[in-house]
Write a protein that holds these residues in place. Structure first.
Motif, PDB file in Angstrom:
ATOM      1  N   VAL A  28      13.332  34.187 -48.558  1.00 22.35           N
ATOM      2  CA  VAL A  28      13.751  35.459 -49.110  1.00 22.35           C
ATOM      3  C   VAL A  28      15.062  35.892 -48.477  1.00 22.35           C
ATOM      4  O   VAL A  28      15.356  35.560 -47.326  1.00 22.35           O
ATOM      5  CB  VAL A  28      12.693  36.571 -48.919  1.00 22.35           C
ATOM      6  CG1 VAL A  28      11.381  36.194 -49.580  1.00 22.35           C
ATOM      7  CG2 VAL A  28      12.486  36.896 -47.462  1.00 22.35           C
ATOM      8  N   VAL A  29      15.822  36.631 -49.264  1.00 26.67           N
ATOM      9  CA  VAL A  29      17.013  37.300 -48.762  1.00 26.67           C
ATOM     10  C   VAL A  29      16.792  38.780 -49.034  1.00 26.67           C
ATOM     11  O   VAL A  29      16.688  39.201 -50.186  1.00 26.67           O
ATOM     12  CB  VAL A  29      18.294  36.798 -49.449  1.00 26.67           C
ATOM     13  CG1 VAL A  29      19.502  37.575 -48.931  1.00 26.67           C
ATOM     14  CG2 VAL A  29      18.478  35.301 -49.240  1.00 26.67           C
ATOM     15  N   LEU A  30      16.683  39.555 -47.959  1.00 33.47           N
ATOM     16  CA  LEU A  30      16.562  40.996 -48.047  1.00 33.47           C
ATOM     17  C   LEU A  30      17.915  41.579 -47.674  1.00 33.47           C
ATOM     18  O   LEU A  30      18.411  41.355 -46.572  1.00 33.47           O
ATOM     19  CB  LEU A  30      15.474  41.507 -47.098  1.00 33.47           C
ATOM     20  CG  LEU A  30      15.282  43.020 -47.040  1.00 33.47           C
ATOM     21  CD1 LEU A  30      14.973  43.609 -48.412  1.00 33.47           C
ATOM     22  CD2 LEU A  30      14.182  43.363 -46.037  1.00 33.47           C
ATOM     23  N   HIS A  31      18.527  42.275 -48.613  1.00 32.55           N
ATOM     24  CA  HIS A  31      19.902  42.762 -48.460  1.00 32.55           C
ATOM     25  C   HIS A  31      19.917  44.277 -48.543  1.00 32.55           C
ATOM     26  O   HIS A  31      19.450  44.859 -49.521  1.00 32.55           O
ATOM     27  CB  HIS A  31      20.761  42.169 -49.576  1.00 32.55           C
ATOM     28  CG  HIS A  31      22.184  42.597 -49.554  1.00 32.55           C
ATOM     29  ND1 HIS A  31      23.042  42.261 -50.569  1.00 32.55           N
ATOM     30  CD2 HIS A  31      22.928  43.320 -48.688  1.00 32.55           C
ATOM     31  CE1 HIS A  31      24.246  42.756 -50.323  1.00 32.55           C
ATOM     32  NE2 HIS A  31      24.185  43.424 -49.174  1.00 32.55           N
ATOM     33  N   LEU A  55      15.732  42.549 -52.805  1.00 32.59           N
ATOM     34  CA  LEU A  55      14.866  41.477 -52.331  1.00 32.59           C
ATOM     35  C   LEU A  55      14.962  40.319 -53.310  1.00 32.59           C
ATOM     36  O   LEU A  55      14.569  40.451 -54.473  1.00 32.59           O
ATOM     37  CB  LEU A  55      13.420  41.963 -52.227  1.00 32.59           C
ATOM     38  CG  LEU A  55      12.403  40.915 -51.786  1.00 32.59           C
ATOM     39  CD1 LEU A  55      12.671  40.478 -50.344  1.00 32.59           C
ATOM     40  CD2 LEU A  55      10.986  41.442 -51.941  1.00 32.59           C
ATOM     41  N   ASN A  56      15.505  39.214 -52.842  1.00 32.75           N
ATOM     42  CA  ASN A  56      15.588  37.987 -53.644  1.00 32.75           C
ATOM     43  C   ASN A  56      14.581  37.003 -53.075  1.00 32.75           C
ATOM     44  O   ASN A  56      14.624  36.690 -51.885  1.00 32.75           O
ATOM     45  CB  ASN A  56      16.983  37.387 -53.577  1.00 32.75           C
ATOM     46  CG  ASN A  56      18.029  38.302 -54.170  1.00 32.75           C
ATOM     47  OD1 ASN A  56      17.723  39.172 -54.963  1.00 32.75           O
ATOM     48  ND2 ASN A  56      19.263  38.103 -53.780  1.00 32.75           N
ATOM     49  N   VAL A  57      13.688  36.505 -53.925  1.00 35.84           N
ATOM     50  CA  VAL A  57      12.621  35.620 -53.501  1.00 35.84           C
ATOM     51  C   VAL A  57      12.794  34.278 -54.209  1.00 35.84           C
ATOM     52  O   VAL A  57      12.746  34.207 -55.434  1.00 35.84           O
ATOM     53  CB  VAL A  57      11.234  36.223 -53.833  1.00 35.84           C
ATOM     54  CG1 VAL A  57      10.127  35.316 -53.338  1.00 35.84           C
ATOM     55  CG2 VAL A  57      11.102  37.622 -53.233  1.00 35.84           C
ATOM     56  N   TYR A  58      13.003  33.246 -53.411  1.00 35.34           N
ATOM     57  CA  TYR A  58      13.213  31.890 -53.916  1.00 35.34           C
ATOM     58  C   TYR A  58      12.032  31.043 -53.453  1.00 35.34           C
ATOM     59  O   TYR A  58      11.791  30.924 -52.254  1.00 35.34           O
ATOM     60  CB  TYR A  58      14.513  31.309 -53.360  1.00 35.34           C
ATOM     61  CG  TYR A  58      15.723  32.196 -53.573  1.00 35.34           C
ATOM     62  CD1 TYR A  58      16.457  32.126 -54.745  1.00 35.34           C
ATOM     63  CD2 TYR A  58      16.130  33.093 -52.596  1.00 35.34           C
ATOM     64  CE1 TYR A  58      17.570  32.933 -54.937  1.00 35.34           C
ATOM     65  CE2 TYR A  58      17.250  33.904 -52.780  1.00 35.34           C
ATOM     66  CZ  TYR A  58      17.961  33.818 -53.951  1.00 35.34           C
ATOM     67  OH  TYR A  58      19.058  34.614 -54.139  1.00 35.34           O
ATOM     68  N   SER A  59      11.319  30.440 -54.385  1.00 38.61           N
ATOM     69  CA  SER A  59      10.129  29.660 -54.044  1.00 38.61           C
ATOM     70  C   SER A  59      10.257  28.249 -54.598  1.00 38.61           C
ATOM     71  O   SER A  59      10.688  28.054 -55.736  1.00 38.61           O
ATOM     72  CB  SER A  59       8.876  30.318 -54.630  1.00 38.61           C
ATOM     73  OG  SER A  59       8.698  31.604 -54.088  1.00 38.61           O
ATOM     74  N   TRP A  60       9.842  27.292 -53.780  1.00 39.36           N
ATOM     75  CA  TRP A  60       9.871  25.900 -54.208  1.00 39.36           C
ATOM     76  C   TRP A  60       8.665  25.628 -55.100  1.00 39.36           C
ATOM     77  O   TRP A  60       7.524  25.937 -54.743  1.00 39.36           O
ATOM     78  CB  TRP A  60       9.874  24.969 -53.006  1.00 39.36           C
ATOM     79  CG  TRP A  60      11.169  25.052 -52.258  1.00 39.36           C
ATOM     80  CD1 TRP A  60      11.400  25.692 -51.068  1.00 39.36           C
ATOM     81  CD2 TRP A  60      12.424  24.498 -52.662  1.00 39.36           C
ATOM     82  NE1 TRP A  60      12.719  25.571 -50.712  1.00 39.36           N
ATOM     83  CE2 TRP A  60      13.379  24.828 -51.674  1.00 39.36           C
ATOM     84  CE3 TRP A  60      12.839  23.749 -53.758  1.00 39.36           C
ATOM     85  CZ2 TRP A  60      14.711  24.446 -51.752  1.00 39.36           C
ATOM     86  CZ3 TRP A  60      14.169  23.360 -53.842  1.00 39.36           C
ATOM     87  CH2 TRP A  60      15.090  23.710 -52.845  1.00 39.36           C
ATOM     88  N   VAL A  61       8.928  25.088 -56.286  1.00 38.26           N
ATOM     89  CA  VAL A  61       7.899  24.716 -57.254  1.00 38.26           C
ATOM     90  C   VAL A  61       8.287  23.375 -57.873  1.00 38.26           C
ATOM     91  O   VAL A  61       9.426  22.919 -57.735  1.00 38.26           O
ATOM     92  CB  VAL A  61       7.739  25.791 -58.372  1.00 38.26           C
ATOM     93  CG1 VAL A  61       7.283  27.124 -57.782  1.00 38.26           C
ATOM     94  CG2 VAL A  61       9.023  25.976 -59.159  1.00 38.26           C
TER      95      VAL A  61
END
Length: 159
Positions: A61-64, A73-79
């Motif tokens: 996540v990038v919390l800016h 809040l940007n949430v990047y998840s590996w799928v």
């Protein structure tokens, strides 16, 4: 107004919903992100993380905290083995659909945006860490991936 890099903080990973979540905080404030903003942002994670699949359960996540009332809040998840799933939320930014200017009142966003210039530096590092620790070895090493974060400094240090 001239462009200036922001500070990049790297708190330790957390576990949410069975996923290892690496964290990056971006702000102009040398004190970091206010605890109440961080708490409000991370409270939303269980709702916006994707359902697990056979991919090692990891996200970053990038919390800016913007220079105004906004927090992002940007949430990047590996799928799907090697694909990043994106979900986002914002607080304190009415132009993005937030109900008020409270930086702790996060709401989901449906924008197709994946991050601004200050939020993007972790993505390249995370891509390389995923290849290094998950895709290249004979046996994926989720622990090593979780510990391999972009160093703290500024958002421009990794360039």
């Amino acid at each position: 107004m001239a462009f200036a890099e922001k500070l990049l903080f790297v708190p330790p990973p957390i576990e949410v919903g069975g996923r290892r979540v690496k964290r990056y905080h971006v702000t102009h404030d040398p004190a970091g992100i206010a605890p109440e903003v961080e708490k409000a942002a991370y409270a939303l994670l269980p709702e916006i993380l994707p359902e697990p699949d056979s991919t090692p359960a990891a996200s970053f996540v990038v919390l800016h905290r913007g220079g105004d009332t906004g927090a992002y809040l940007n949430v990047y998840s590996w799928v799907w083995d090697n694909v990043i799933h994106f979900a986002g939320a914002a607080a304190g930014q009415p132009v993005l659909g937030c109900p008020d200017t409270d930086p702790t009142h996060f709401v989901r966003t449906d924008l197709r945006w994946i991050g601004c210039v200050w939020e993007l530096p972790p993505i390249q590092h995370e891509r390389n860490a995923w290849v290094r620790h998950i895709l290249t070895p004979d046996t994926p090493d989720l622990d090593a991936y979780a510990l391999d974060s972009l160093p703290a400094g500024t958002t421009g240090d990794s360039a």
